[in-house]
Design a protein around this motif. Structure first.
Motif, PDB file in Angstrom:
ATOM      1  N   VAL A 140       0.837  -1.181   0.000  1.00 34.67           N
ATOM      2  CA  VAL A 140       0.000   0.000   0.000  1.00 34.67           C
ATOM      3  C   VAL A 140       0.880   1.242   0.000  1.00 34.67           C
ATOM      4  CG1 VAL A 140      -0.201   0.088   2.529  1.00 34.67           C
ATOM      5  CG2 VAL A 140      -1.979   1.133   1.094  1.00 34.67           C
ATOM      6  N   GLY A 141       0.510   2.234  -0.782  1.00 38.15           N
ATOM      7  CA  GLY A 141       1.256   3.475  -0.873  1.00 38.15           C
ATOM      8  C   GLY A 141       0.396   4.660  -0.517  1.00 38.15           C
ATOM      9  N   THR A 142       0.949   5.843  -0.736  1.00 38.01           N
ATOM     10  CA  THR A 142       0.249   7.100  -0.429  1.00 38.01           C
ATOM     11  C   THR A 142      -0.535   7.535  -1.648  1.00 38.01           C
ATOM     12  OG1 THR A 142       1.984   7.746   1.106  1.00 38.01           O
ATOM     13  CG2 THR A 142       0.495   9.476   0.326  1.00 38.01           C
ATOM     14  N   ALA A 143      -1.856   7.612  -1.510  1.00 36.24           N
ATOM     15  CA  ALA A 143      -2.701   8.030  -2.623  1.00 36.24           C
ATOM     16  C   ALA A 143      -2.704   9.545  -2.718  1.00 36.24           C
ATOM     17  CB  ALA A 143      -4.109   7.506  -2.436  1.00 36.24           C
ATOM     18  N   PRO A 144      -2.806  10.088  -3.944  1.00 35.78           N
ATOM     19  CA  PRO A 144      -2.854  11.539  -4.098  1.00 35.78           C
ATOM     20  C   PRO A 144      -4.223  12.085  -3.692  1.00 35.78           C
ATOM     21  CG  PRO A 144      -3.121  10.489  -6.221  1.00 35.78           C
ATOM     22  CD  PRO A 144      -2.825   9.404  -5.233  1.00 35.78           C
ATOM     23  N   GLY A 145      -4.228  13.257  -3.042  1.00 31.40           N
ATOM     24  CA  GLY A 145      -5.465  13.937  -2.710  1.00 31.40           C
ATOM     25  C   GLY A 145      -6.354  13.121  -1.804  1.00 31.40           C
ATOM     26  N   THR A 146      -7.611  13.482  -1.814  1.00 29.03           N
ATOM     27  CA  THR A 146      -8.601  12.769  -0.992  1.00 29.03           C
ATOM     28  C   THR A 146      -9.743  12.265  -1.845  1.00 29.03           C
ATOM     29  OG1 THR A 146      -9.764  14.847  -0.555  1.00 29.03           O
ATOM     30  CG2 THR A 146      -8.054  14.186   1.012  1.00 29.03           C
ATOM     31  N   GLU A 147      -9.499  12.171  -3.151  1.00 29.91           N
ATOM     32  CA  GLU A 147     -10.568  11.852  -4.076  1.00 29.91           C
ATOM     33  C   GLU A 147     -10.676  10.348  -4.359  1.00 29.91           C
ATOM     34  OE1 GLU A 147      -9.456  15.815  -4.142  1.00 29.91           O
ATOM     35  OE2 GLU A 147      -8.218  14.207  -4.942  1.00 29.91           O
ATOM     36  N   ASN A 148     -11.807  10.046  -4.932  1.00 31.83           N
ATOM     37  CA  ASN A 148     -12.115   8.709  -5.416  1.00 31.83           C
ATOM     38  C   ASN A 148     -11.354   8.505  -6.732  1.00 31.83           C
ATOM     39  OD1 ASN A 148     -13.405   6.696  -6.966  1.00 31.83           O
ATOM     40  ND2 ASN A 148     -15.358   7.051  -5.935  1.00 31.83           N
ATOM     41  N   LEU A 149     -10.237   7.734  -6.711  1.00 30.63           N
ATOM     42  CA  LEU A 149      -9.382   7.555  -7.882  1.00 30.63           C
ATOM     43  C   LEU A 149     -10.071   6.635  -8.901  1.00 30.63           C
ATOM     44  CD1 LEU A 149      -5.881   7.168  -6.187  1.00 30.63           C
ATOM     45  CD2 LEU A 149      -7.047   9.264  -6.961  1.00 30.63           C
ATOM     46  N   GLN A 150     -10.078   7.089 -10.152  1.00 31.18           N
ATOM     47  CA  GLN A 150     -10.853   6.408 -11.193  1.00 31.18           C
ATOM     48  C   GLN A 150     -10.010   5.688 -12.248  1.00 31.18           C
ATOM     49  OE1 GLN A 150     -14.496   6.387 -11.510  1.00 31.18           O
ATOM     50  NE2 GLN A 150     -14.068   6.789  -9.361  1.00 31.18           N
ATOM     51  N   ASP A 151      -8.933   6.296 -12.728  1.00 29.23           N
ATOM     52  CA  ASP A 151      -8.183   5.699 -13.836  1.00 29.23           C
ATOM     53  C   ASP A 151      -6.724   6.084 -13.699  1.00 29.23           C
ATOM     54  OD1 ASP A 151      -7.829   4.152 -16.059  1.00 29.23           O
ATOM     55  OD2 ASP A 151      -8.447   5.678 -17.500  1.00 29.23           O
ATOM     56  N   LEU A 152      -5.844   5.281 -14.311  1.00 28.40           N
ATOM     57  CA  LEU A 152      -4.405   5.541 -14.252  1.00 28.40           C
ATOM     58  C   LEU A 152      -3.757   5.133 -15.564  1.00 28.40           C
ATOM     59  CD1 LEU A 152      -2.562   2.793 -12.154  1.00 28.40           C
ATOM     60  CD2 LEU A 152      -4.805   2.478 -13.235  1.00 28.40           C
ATOM     61  N   MET A 153      -2.590   5.737 -15.823  1.00 30.12           N
ATOM     62  CA  MET A 153      -1.820   5.420 -17.028  1.00 30.12           C
ATOM     63  C   MET A 153      -0.365   5.762 -16.731  1.00 30.12           C
ATOM     64  SD  MET A 153      -2.072   4.584 -20.377  1.00 30.12           S
ATOM     65  CE  MET A 153      -0.951   4.590 -21.770  1.00 30.12           C
ATOM     66  N   PHE A 154       0.527   4.780 -16.847  1.00 26.52           N
ATOM     67  CA  PHE A 154       1.951   5.006 -16.639  1.00 26.52           C
ATOM     68  C   PHE A 154       2.684   4.865 -17.967  1.00 26.52           C
ATOM     69  CE2 PHE A 154       0.895   4.902 -12.290  1.00 26.52           C
ATOM     70  CZ  PHE A 154       1.995   5.342 -11.544  1.00 26.52           C
ATOM     71  N   THR A 155       3.587   5.796 -18.209  1.00 28.23           N
ATOM     72  CA  THR A 155       4.345   5.788 -19.459  1.00 28.23           C
ATOM     73  C   THR A 155       5.750   5.249 -19.274  1.00 28.23           C
ATOM     74  OG1 THR A 155       4.957   8.097 -19.073  1.00 28.23           O
ATOM     75  CG2 THR A 155       2.999   7.678 -20.424  1.00 28.23           C
ATOM     76  N   SER A 156       6.163   5.034 -18.038  1.00 23.15           N
ATOM     77  CA  SER A 156       7.432   4.379 -17.731  1.00 23.15           C
ATOM     78  C   SER A 156       7.274   3.731 -16.369  1.00 23.15           C
ATOM     79  CB  SER A 156       8.591   5.385 -17.734  1.00 23.15           C
ATOM     80  OG  SER A 156       8.485   6.268 -16.637  1.00 23.15           O
ATOM     81  N   ALA A 157       8.319   3.115 -15.882  1.00 18.40           N
ATOM     82  CA  ALA A 157       8.224   2.412 -14.607  1.00 18.40           C
ATOM     83  C   ALA A 157       7.827   3.327 -13.463  1.00 18.40           C
ATOM     84  CB  ALA A 157       9.556   1.731 -14.298  1.00 18.40           C
ATOM     85  N   ASP A 158       8.213   4.615 -13.538  1.00 20.21           N
ATOM     86  CA  ASP A 158       7.957   5.526 -12.414  1.00 20.21           C
ATOM     87  C   ASP A 158       7.096   6.722 -12.763  1.00 20.21           C
ATOM     88  OD1 ASP A 158       9.590   4.065 -10.583  1.00 20.21           O
ATOM     89  OD2 ASP A 158      11.360   4.905 -11.564  1.00 20.21           O
ATOM     90  N   GLU A 159       6.872   6.971 -14.048  1.00 22.37           N
ATOM     91  CA  GLU A 159       6.138   8.173 -14.452  1.00 22.37           C
ATOM     92  C   GLU A 159       4.719   7.797 -14.855  1.00 22.37           C
ATOM     93  OE1 GLU A 159       9.493  11.140 -16.276  1.00 22.37           O
ATOM     94  OE2 GLU A 159       8.821   9.495 -17.566  1.00 22.37           O
ATOM     95  N   GLY A 160       3.736   8.440 -14.230  1.00 22.41           N
ATOM     96  CA  GLY A 160       2.369   8.119 -14.561  1.00 22.41           C
ATOM     97  C   GLY A 160       1.383   9.176 -14.111  1.00 22.41           C
ATOM     98  N   TRP A 161       0.127   8.935 -14.493  1.00 22.74           N
ATOM     99  CA  TRP A 161      -0.964   9.874 -14.242  1.00 22.74           C
ATOM    100  C   TRP A 161      -2.145   9.135 -13.655  1.00 22.74           C
ATOM    101  CZ3 TRP A 161      -0.626  15.147 -15.577  1.00 22.74           C
ATOM    102  CH2 TRP A 161       0.521  15.501 -16.276  1.00 22.74           C
TER     103      TRP A 161
END
Length: 813
Positions: A140-161
């Protein structure tokens, strides 16, 4: 409002509240598709199957991701993550947690590094998990913000949205460049200026700097500088909630959303018409996820919000211009879709009617196919590789080679690619012969079969040829050409080839039976004498050799070439030019006797290396003129016309005109060959450099290319003789006016029909030079049909006033 209330309570991913005025009723469109076989460029013989080989209780699935055709993951409610390494054949739980929590998205930028996001049930706070060992364990890691996370996309091992469904006045988009580690692992970006608050449900990035987010109120935003600036696209296309976005390349992309919304772009969404709506989609369709395997083939999933809500799968094979509904008997609504390749895909879901959690994994599977194999047959005692070409060979594929009642074969398989596998086979010397079944198994259960033939290898007992004196012999003389040999043994196959050591060449091998084949041989004049090894090789590579079996003996005896003459030949400094299809006249002498019945007279052109692509012509009906006296013919003249050549390697193919072989750019050596008793051949080199170059069309007048046929150029009074001539003109149906002139002036005037000459030679001349050969009948009579007096006459022929020939005509007593 019951549905709205339950949606808000469950915080369903990419789903906003459904207002009554947004629900449009219409007659349900039912498009019947036979799921057992879907016929399309990519989906032949494919099936949809519900997978039940897992146990997660009453926890639905919200996202699916595959690394390849074998290894994939699903995630969902109850903080569940499941993994498969066999194409969905089995699933293993890798993470579980609070039953109220939901994992809404999962993504692997590398085979080892993966991320999962979601939200906490009740509060809506974000959840974030990472793995560094291909999903075996999760942290488990630290989630951004306090929002309900919906979708993700990583373009490299460490870089993502990631993007979120906003509960506060935020824009709900974040990025990381260190894999989300620590309290500073995430950076929030402003997509649209406050006070506008937008929930974002889908994101797609081509690389870290260039990407899109989509969400509520028809929002489509693009950044080209890693989120520093955002540009809205397609503002006037739709106002519906957009749930997912997917790009196959930098230009072609698709968006799906509520109320039958499907958008498409072919230019990256640039400009006022960058995104266009696809019409014909039912307003009852609420689409949650879209995925394409190529620019043409894609899938979208969700549910149909009708009086009785149903799960929904749409497919397209034309780039999303039109979509077809795939009907199913399932009742669980679909949340996500992923196709690791064109042959297999997965749809997952999580709720049934009334929004009750109910997990489902629905697999699309195309069986592998085998379209080609090489080799297709081999022999007992062989070991090697069999290459199978086809489709949908996935990692972990296995092979089985079987035959009912058979034994003696072992095999293993290596996957080279999705379209090729290599089967390493070991066939024992006593393996059962016949057709064996080769069956490949994908780890997801798909199979394909082909056959492989095992034959007994050939055996070799003899190579002989017929000798008119000694009968069957296993020897040959230097310089023998086009000799028929017979090979005897067992297990011979159609297409078997015969080879000799040294320069002896065999061609035109013909299967008489499984125990006998025949072939033509050529022994060059310079071939070394001694014993040669002979090998016969079947098409399945099985072979047998007779070592040092066939003897080559020195050339001796045979007819002697005394003189030879070739018409139409022009001797140049270093070559001989043939200006017309030649008549070849040779004088032969043999003290043991000559006979037209046993004489073999040929012309051959050997190409280097000896025997390869050589050509020959055997005169089948040469003129035989005896020049010796006495009861035994010891000297004779043989005459034949050289028109075409046969290919020595394959005499069955069409003959080639000589000007197609003897060309000015590539002159060849040409030999004359003769043998008179089938065992003592002779040959002489006519020239080491011969080529053909036509002298051009026959003249309109003069005596060139004119011949009197029959009678040797003489005729008796009142008799007839054919005149043969050449012309570039088509004289079919014409009448030739023949005029005779003698010492007493004009003697006769005859109208005679022209006849076109047929046959191989005439056709060869016509094909080579466009010249036709004709004949007319010249009758030795005067104007009163009386026989001409003995003497020499000039005879000329005219058509339409144009002279065609002019030659001498001799009338004898």
């Amino acid at each position: 409002m019951a549905i709205l209330q339950q949606l808000e309570k469950l915080y369903l991913p990419r789903q906003k509240a459904i207002k009554k005025e947004e629900v449009f009723t219409m007659k349900k469109i039912v498009l019947f598709i036979i799921l057992a076989v879907i016929v399309s460029p990519c989906f032949a013989a494919s099936t949809w199957t519900e997978q039940t080989n897992y146990s997660v209780g009453a926890n639905g699935f919200h996202d699916v991701f595959f690394l390849d055709s074998s290894t994939g993951f699903v995630c969902g409610s109850g903080t569940k993550i499941l993994k498969t390494t066999d194409g969905g054949k089995t699933w293993t739980e890798k993470l579980t947690g609070d039953a109220a929590n939901v994992l809404s998205g999962i993504y692997f930028p590398t085979a080892q590094k993966g991320y999962a996001i979601g939200y906490v049930g009740g509060s809506g706070a974000g959840l974030f998990y990472t793995t560094n060992n291909s999903g075996e364990t999760w942290t488990v890691g630290t989630a951004p913000g306090t929002e309900n996370l919906q979708d993700l996309m990583f373009t490299s091992a460490d870089e993502g949205w990631v993007c979120a469904q906003g509960l506060e006045a935020l824009n709900n988009v974040y990025y990381t460049q260190n894999g989300g580690i620590g309290g500073t692992g995430w950076t929030a970006v402003t997509v649209a200026a406050n006070p506008e608050t937008i929930s974002f449900f889908g994101t797609y990035f081509l690389d870290f700097s260039n990407g899109w987010v989509v969400g509520a109120l028809g929002s489509i935003y693009k950044t080209s500088n890693a989120g520093t600036d955002w540009t809205r696209q397609g503002a006037d296309v739709t106002g519906q909630q957009l749930n997912d976005i997917f790009f196959i390349d930098s230009s072609k992309g698709w968006i799906v959303g509520d109320v039958g919304t499907i958008l498409k772009t072919t230019n990256g969404g640039i400009g006022g018409t960058g995104w266009t709506a696809i019409f014909g989609i039912s307003n009852e369709f609420y689409l949650r996820k879209v995925h394409f395997v190529s620019a043409s083939v894609g899938w979208a999933v969700g549910y149909q919000n009708s009086d009785t809500p149903q799960p929904l799968i749409l497919s397209t094979t034309n780039g999303g211009d039109t979509w077809t509904e795939v009907t199913t008997t399932l009742t669980t609504y679909f949340n996500s879709v992923y196709f690791p390749d064109q042959y297999s895909g997965y749809v997952v879901g999580g709720q049934t009617s009334g929004w009750i959690n109910a997990p489902v994994i629905y697999k699309y599977q195309t069986d592998p196919t085998v379209t080609a194999k090489s080799p297709s047959a081999r022999y007992q005692g062989w070991s090697g590789n069999i290459t199978l070409t086809g489709t949908n060979f996935i990692s972990g594929i296995t092979v089985e080679v079987t035959k009912t009642g058979g034994s003696g074969v072992t095999a293993s398989i290596t996957r080279d690619s999705a379209t090729q596998v290599t089967v390493a086979a070991v066939i024992s010397a006593t393996a059962t012969t016949g057709d064996w079944t080769v069956k490949v198994y994908n780890i997801d259960g798909g199979t394909a079969t082909t056959t492989f033939t095992i034959n007994a290898p050939p055996t070799f007992t003899s190579v002989t040829r017929y000798h008119p004196t000694y009968g069957s012999v296993s020897w040959e003389s230097q310089g023998t050409f086009n000799r028929l040999v017979t090979v005897e043994g067992t297990n011979f196959q159609t297409g078997a080839i015969l080879t000799f050591t040294g320069g002896v060449t065999a061609s035109a091998t013909s299967l008489v039976s499984s125990t006998k084949v025949t072939a033509n041989t050529w022994v060059p004049l310079a071939e070394t004498t001694g014993y040669k090894s002979v090998t016969i090789t079947n098409p399945d590579a099985g072979s047998a050799t007779l070592a040092n079996f066939y003897e080559v003996r020195a050339d001796s005896g045979g007819p002697t070439f005394v003189t030879y003459e070739v018409t139409g030949a022009v001797v140049e400094s270093s070559s001989i030019k043939l200006t017309a299809f030649p008549q070849i006249k040779v004088t032969l002498e043999d003290t043991t006797g000559l006979s037209i019945d046993t004489l073999n007279f040929s012309v051959y052109v050997p190409y280097p290396p000896a025997g390869a692509d050589s050509y020959y012509y055997k005169f089948t009906n040469p003129t035989f003129t005896v020049l010796s006296t006495g009861s035994r013919v010891t000297k004779a003249q043989v005459t034949g016309y050289l028109k075409t050549f046969k290919n020595f390697a394959d005499p069955t193919i069409a003959e080639v005109p000589i000007d197609g072989i003897l060309t000015a750019s590539s002159p060849k050596a040409m030999y004359f060959y003769a043998e008179d008793d089938g065992s003592t051949p002779s040959s002489t080199l006519y020239s080491s450099s011969v080529y053909f170059q036509s002298a051009g069309p026959a003249p309109i007048s003069g005596t060139s290319n004119v011949a009197l046929v029959g009678g040797g150029g003489t005729v008796k009074p009142g008799a007839s003789q054919d005149i043969q001539f050449e012309s570039k003109k088509d004289l079919t149906g014409k009448v030739v006016k023949i005029i005779y002139g003698g010492m007493n002036g004009f003697m006769a005037n005859h109208d005679v029909p022209v006849r076109k000459v047929g046959g191989v030679f005439a056709r060869a001349v016509e094909a080579a030079s466009g010249t036709y050969i004709y004949k007319v009948e010249a009758k030795a009579t005067d104007l009163f049909n009386h026989g001409l007096a003995v003497g020499i006459y000039r005879i000329a022929g005219f058509v339409d006033g144009e002279m065609l020939f002019n030659t001498k005509y001799v009338v004898i007593p």
